[in-house]
Design a protein around this motif. Structure first.
Motif, PDB file in Angstrom:
ATOM      1  N   ASP A  41       0.828  -0.936   0.210  1.00 21.67           N
ATOM      2  CA  ASP A  41       0.275   0.293  -0.196  1.00 21.67           C
ATOM      3  C   ASP A  41       0.377   1.732  -0.295  1.00 21.67           C
ATOM      4  N   ILE A  42       0.672   1.998  -0.990  1.00 26.23           N
ATOM      5  CA  ILE A  42       1.145   3.546  -1.050  1.00 26.23           C
ATOM      6  C   ILE A  42       1.410   4.196   0.780  1.00 26.23           C
ATOM      7  N   GLY A  43       0.263   4.033   1.813  1.00 32.16           N
ATOM      8  CA  GLY A  43       1.066   4.254   2.960  1.00 32.16           C
ATOM      9  C   GLY A  43       1.907   3.467   3.863  1.00 32.16           C
ATOM     10  N   CYS A  44       2.019   2.703   3.819  1.00 25.00           N
ATOM     11  CA  CYS A  44       3.544   1.656   3.990  1.00 25.00           C
ATOM     12  C   CYS A  44       4.123   1.990   3.412  1.00 25.00           C
ATOM     13  N   LEU A  45       4.563   2.718   2.244  1.00 22.46           N
ATOM     14  CA  LEU A  45       5.115   2.517   1.334  1.00 22.46           C
ATOM     15  C   LEU A  45       6.001   4.249   2.108  1.00 22.46           C
ATOM     16  N   MET A  46       4.865   4.948   1.976  1.00 26.59           N
ATOM     17  CA  MET A  46       5.354   6.561   2.448  1.00 26.59           C
ATOM     18  C   MET A  46       5.708   6.552   4.478  1.00 26.59           C
ATOM     19  N   ASP A  47       5.427   5.727   5.136  1.00 23.06           N
ATOM     20  CA  ASP A  47       6.080   5.209   5.946  1.00 23.06           C
ATOM     21  C   ASP A  47       7.399   4.827   7.011  1.00 23.06           C
ATOM     22  N   TYR A  48       7.277   3.797   4.887  1.00 23.20           N
ATOM     23  CA  TYR A  48       8.750   4.124   5.238  1.00 23.20           C
ATOM     24  C   TYR A  48       9.861   4.752   5.141  1.00 23.20           C
ATOM     25  N   LEU A  49       9.926   5.869   4.151  1.00 20.68           N
ATOM     26  CA  LEU A  49      10.460   6.932   3.452  1.00 20.68           C
ATOM     27  C   LEU A  49      10.630   7.717   5.177  1.00 20.68           C
ATOM     28  N   LYS A  50       8.594   7.882   5.701  1.00 25.05           N
ATOM     29  CA  LYS A  50       9.563   8.590   6.928  1.00 25.05           C
ATOM     30  C   LYS A  50      10.752   8.421   8.162  1.00 25.05           C
ATOM     31  N   LEU A  51      10.885   6.652   7.867  1.00 25.87           N
ATOM     32  CA  LEU A  51      11.588   5.984   8.774  1.00 25.87           C
ATOM     33  C   LEU A  51      12.792   6.541   8.595  1.00 25.87           C
ATOM     34  N   ASN A  52      12.774   6.277   7.706  1.00 20.13           N
ATOM     35  CA  ASN A  52      14.366   6.216   6.576  1.00 20.13           C
ATOM     36  C   ASN A  52      14.945   6.857   5.783  1.00 20.13           C
ATOM     37  N   GLY A  53      13.733   8.120   5.736  1.00 18.80           N
ATOM     38  CA  GLY A  53      14.042   8.697   4.768  1.00 18.80           C
ATOM     39  C   GLY A  53      14.834   8.499   3.640  1.00 18.80           C
ATOM     40  N   ASP A  54      15.351   9.933   2.367  1.00 16.38           N
ATOM     41  CA  ASP A  54      15.290   8.841   0.827  1.00 16.38           C
ATOM     42  C   ASP A  54      16.979   8.942   0.486  1.00 16.38           C
ATOM     43  N   GLY A  55      17.112   9.254   1.298  1.00 12.35           N
ATOM     44  CA  GLY A  55      18.792   9.007   1.101  1.00 12.35           C
ATOM     45  C   GLY A  55      19.285   8.041  -0.025  1.00 12.35           C
ATOM     46  N   GLU A  56      19.169   6.500   0.580  1.00 13.67           N
ATOM     47  CA  GLU A  56      18.766   5.605  -0.350  1.00 13.67           C
ATOM     48  C   GLU A  56      18.947   4.786  -1.162  1.00 13.67           C
ATOM     49  N   VAL A  57      17.801   6.082  -1.288  1.00 21.89           N
ATOM     50  CA  VAL A  57      16.540   5.421  -3.048  1.00 21.89           C
ATOM     51  C   VAL A  57      17.273   5.643  -3.629  1.00 21.89           C
ATOM     52  N   GLY A  58      16.631   4.782  -4.595  1.00 19.94           N
ATOM     53  CA  GLY A  58      17.172   4.962  -6.627  1.00 19.94           C
ATOM     54  C   GLY A  58      16.496   5.703  -6.945  1.00 19.94           C
ATOM     55  N   ALA A  59      15.479   5.150  -7.041  1.00 24.75           N
ATOM     56  CA  ALA A  59      13.842   4.986  -7.300  1.00 24.75           C
ATOM     57  C   ALA A  59      12.611   4.462  -6.454  1.00 24.75           C
ATOM     58  N   ALA A  60      11.159   5.235  -6.427  1.00 19.90           N
ATOM     59  CA  ALA A  60      10.637   4.472  -6.105  1.00 19.90           C
ATOM     60  C   ALA A  60       9.277   4.352  -7.063  1.00 19.90           C
ATOM     61  N   TYR A  61       8.304   2.933  -7.304  1.00 18.14           N
ATOM     62  CA  TYR A  61       6.811   3.276  -7.814  1.00 18.14           C
ATOM     63  C   TYR A  61       6.002   2.632  -7.045  1.00 18.14           C
ATOM     64  N   ILE A  62       4.965   3.401  -8.189  1.00 16.84           N
ATOM     65  CA  ILE A  62       3.648   3.013  -7.439  1.00 16.84           C
ATOM     66  C   ILE A  62       3.018   2.365  -8.270  1.00 16.84           C
ATOM     67  N   LYS A  63       1.542   1.881  -8.132  1.00 20.25           N
ATOM     68  CA  LYS A  63       0.712   0.838  -9.616  1.00 20.25           C
ATOM     69  C   LYS A  63       0.201   1.969  -9.825  1.00 20.25           C
ATOM     70  N   ASN A  64      -0.134   2.758 -11.146  1.00 16.09           N
ATOM     71  CA  ASN A  64      -1.135   3.134 -11.831  1.00 16.09           C
ATOM     72  C   ASN A  64      -2.427   2.997 -11.401  1.00 16.09           C
ATOM     73  N   LYS A  65      -3.729   3.533 -10.893  1.00 14.37           N
ATOM     74  CA  LYS A  65      -4.653   2.258 -11.054  1.00 14.37           C
ATOM     75  C   LYS A  65      -5.115   2.651 -11.935  1.00 14.37           C
ATOM     76  N   ALA A  66      -5.133   3.793 -12.597  1.00 12.09           N
ATOM     77  CA  ALA A  66      -5.740   3.005 -14.388  1.00 12.09           C
ATOM     78  C   ALA A  66      -5.608   1.939 -14.937  1.00 12.09           C
ATOM     79  N   THR A  67      -4.052   1.366 -14.670  1.00 16.09           N
ATOM     80  CA  THR A  67      -3.960   1.104 -16.116  1.00 16.09           C
ATOM     81  C   THR A  67      -2.617   0.189 -15.312  1.00 16.09           C
ATOM     82  N   ASN A  68      -2.721   0.068 -14.068  1.00 17.08           N
ATOM     83  CA  ASN A  68      -1.861  -1.040 -13.688  1.00 17.08           C
ATOM     84  C   ASN A  68       0.004  -0.599 -13.760  1.00 17.08           C
TER      85      ASN A  68
END
Length: 150
Positions: free
Chosen positions: A63-90
């Protein structure tokens, strides 16, 4: 002359090696992938999210909420890219560029009530069918009051 050609080739190889690393989403395996935050299986792939870390590892979310919880706790310093599914096209899309719609009554796997789209036309079509919601950009998710997860 040969020395100059060799030096040019060497410089070209070095410059190519200094280019920006490309990150790509991977397919979700519902049999083995579990959410990094809530440890739930990824049963509803159409709501999944993922982060590709700079070291090449993947963190998967149901869920996007879990992804955001992770980013809030860990920051995005080690993130190369982040993806979510488009609800309209999957299809996978960039978390930072998506358009989000929040409605505490929208169903999502962890009841965060936020879904993602690539365009405002997709958003409008969804809201015409499913009910109004609050339009949000990525940075607004950082301070969103997340429905039942208040």
């Amino acid at each position: 002359m040969t020395r100059w050609i060799t030096m040019l080739i060497l410089c070209g190889v070095i410059l190519v090696g200094c280019g920006e690393k490309a990150y790509h989403p991977r397919e979700i395996n519902s049999e083995t992938d579990v959410c990094k935050v809530c440890n739930m299986s990824i049963v509803h792939n159409e709501y999944a999210g993922q982060i590709v870390l700079k070291n090449g590892d993947y963190e998967i979310f149901d869920d996007i909420g879990c992804l955001m919880d992770y980013l809030k706790l860990n920051g995005d310093g080690e993130v190369g890219a982040a993806y979510i599914k488009n609800k309209a096209t999957n299809q996978w899309m960039d978390v930072y560029k998506a358009i989000y719609v929040y409605n505490k009554n929208y169903w999502t796997p962890m009841n965060y009530g936020v879904i993602a789209f690539a365009t405002k036309d997709e958003v409008q079509h969804w809201m015409n069918d499913e009910g109004e919601g609050q339009l949000l950009a990525y940075h607004e998710l950082l301070t969103l009051n997340w429905g039942i997860h208040e």
